[in-house]
Design an enzyme around this catalytic site. Structure first.
Site, mmCIF file in Angstrom:
data_model
loop_
_atom_site.group_PDB
_atom_site.id
_atom_site.type_symbol
_atom_site.label_atom_id
_atom_site.label_comp_id
_atom_site.label_asym_id
_atom_site.label_seq_id
_atom_site.Cartn_x
_atom_site.Cartn_y
_atom_site.Cartn_z
ATOM 1 N N LEU A 33 0.807 -1.223 0.000
ATOM 2 C CA LEU A 33 0.000 0.000 0.000
ATOM 3 C C LEU A 33 0.839 1.272 0.000
ATOM 4 O O LEU A 33 1.909 1.341 0.605
ATOM 5 C CB LEU A 33 -0.938 -0.007 1.214
ATOM 6 C CG LEU A 33 -1.894 -1.203 1.294
ATOM 7 C CD1 LEU A 33 -2.817 -1.072 2.504
ATOM 8 C CD2 LEU A 33 -2.717 -1.350 0.019
ATOM 9 N N HIS A 37 -3.617 4.237 -2.393
ATOM 10 C CA HIS A 37 -4.597 3.358 -1.732
ATOM 11 C C HIS A 37 -5.182 4.057 -0.493
ATOM 12 O O HIS A 37 -6.387 4.010 -0.256
ATOM 13 C CB HIS A 37 -3.927 2.073 -1.227
ATOM 14 C CG HIS A 37 -3.316 1.216 -2.289
ATOM 15 N ND1 HIS A 37 -1.956 1.075 -2.439
ATOM 16 C CD2 HIS A 37 -3.870 0.441 -3.240
ATOM 17 C CE1 HIS A 37 -1.712 0.228 -3.432
ATOM 18 N NE2 HIS A 37 -2.843 -0.169 -3.946
ATOM 19 N N GLN A 63 -6.258 -12.470 -12.229
ATOM 20 C CA GLN A 63 -6.155 -11.294 -13.097
ATOM 21 C C GLN A 63 -4.754 -11.088 -13.656
ATOM 22 O O GLN A 63 -4.501 -10.119 -14.368
ATOM 23 C CB GLN A 63 -6.633 -10.034 -12.379
ATOM 24 C CG GLN A 63 -5.696 -9.510 -11.309
ATOM 25 C CD GLN A 63 -6.342 -8.393 -10.514
ATOM 26 O OE1 GLN A 63 -7.288 -8.609 -9.760
ATOM 27 N NE2 GLN A 63 -5.849 -7.178 -10.692
ATOM 28 N N GLY A 151 -9.636 3.816 -7.648
ATOM 29 C CA GLY A 151 -8.806 4.919 -8.128
ATOM 30 C C GLY A 151 -8.941 5.145 -9.627
ATOM 31 O O GLY A 151 -9.028 4.182 -10.399
ATOM 32 N N SER A 189 2.175 3.745 -7.526
ATOM 33 C CA SER A 189 1.816 2.371 -7.884
ATOM 34 C C SER A 189 2.663 1.426 -7.041
ATOM 35 O O SER A 189 3.824 1.728 -6.741
ATOM 36 C CB SER A 189 2.115 2.140 -9.368
ATOM 37 O OG SER A 189 2.149 0.751 -9.630
#
Ligand code: AMP
Length: 282
Positions: A33, A37, A63, A151, A189
């Protein structure tokens, strides 16, 4: 802050909130995080009226279209929990893969996302959004929040999730929150910590190119604009995968400035072996 590893324990904790129809804010994450976030957590716990803010930390295997990407995904659970508690989170779900995908439960989601799912990230990461839809639907069924915070950093993902919520008529409002950036403009990120110092210094060109696109769009065609953007990214030493302009609502790619009322510029580029994405409404 409570930490739950089992779905049924989290649901027992949430039952009194369901019984009284209390607003519950939910922030799904894959951990590692950062302030991006945490801005979602703070919006849920401090800005909105939620009585309870729940986050999840789950690195969703379905994913990832490349297993090496899944393996390399950063994991910092101890630090994450401290950050979540400080940001006002009441409960965290950190489930095992078996808790999320119990054997015998069909969790696959079959929706035609049309353009939303087939362009940009959908085209470059086959199966990615199927995996996102699968995990988000499952997590929403587990948590049953009233508000979901996501986000703008993952713009296409937010539109996909809105479509998912709408299709399954879930009574959840999906809030898109602004992109939080480093001082030099690089979008925060979890992957940024894997950048080498050299590529970390180069990566802000992504944000600069998006800002430039905002100016270029007055003067050049969409085709020329994309070419200029790709060249600028390459000149800095990045390997762009795409730089595309799309209708901000439908994500249909546009060929002309007048093709959409609101245009989103989306970019994916490799900085060494780290794939970065960003976007801007231009
Ligand atoms: P992830 O852990 O990458 O799955 O992200 C979890 C949530 O945090 C998603 O809704 C992301 O869009 C959001 N997020 C990630 N980075 C940022 C950022 N820099 N600013 C705002 N939200 C972000």
């Amino acid at each position: 802050m409570y930490l739950f590893k089992r779905v049924r324990d989290l649901q027992a904790f949430l039952q009194p909130f369901y019984d009284k129809n209390r607003p519950i804010g939910f922030i799904p994450t894959m951990g590692a995080l950062h302030d991006g976030h945490l801005s979602l957590v703070r919006t849920s716990s401090k800005v909105a009226n939620n009585v309870c803010t729940i986050a999840s930390i789950f690195v969703n295997p379905t994913q990832f279209n490349e297993s090496s990407d899944l393996e390399k995904y950063p994991r910092t659970p101890a630090e994450d929990l401290i950050k979540l508690a400080k940001a006002g989170c009441q409960a965290v779900l950190m489930p095992s893969v078996e808790e999320v995908y119990p054997s015998g439960l069909n969790t696959k989601v079959e929706i035609d996302f049309s353009k939303l799912g087939s362009v940009m990230e959908g085209a470059h990461r086959p199966g990615h959004f199927e995996g996102v839809a699968e995990v988000v639907k499952r997590l929403l069924e587990i948590v049953q929040p009233t508000h979901l915070y996501m986000g703008q950093k993952d713009y296409q993902q937010v539109l996909i999730v809105r479509k998912l919520v709408e299709t399954f008529k879930m009574p959840i409002s999906v809030e898109m929150c602004p992109i939080i950036r480093e001082k030099d403009g690089l979008a925060m990120s979890s992957r940024n910590i894997r950048l080498t110092p050299d590529y970390r210094a180069k990566a802000p060109i992504i944000y600069k190119t998006l800002q430039d696109a905002k100016n270029w769009i007055q003067a050049v065609s969409i085709d020329e604009l994309s070419q200029k953007a790709l060249s600028q990214l390459e000149a800095e030493g990045l390997r762009p995968e795409y730089f595309q302009l799309a209708n901000a609502q439908t994500l249909e790619l546009i060929a002309d400035q007048n093709d959409a009322k609101q245009i989103v510029a989306c970019v994916a580029a490799w900085a060494g072996d780290v794939r970065l994405i960003d976007n801007m409404i231009i």
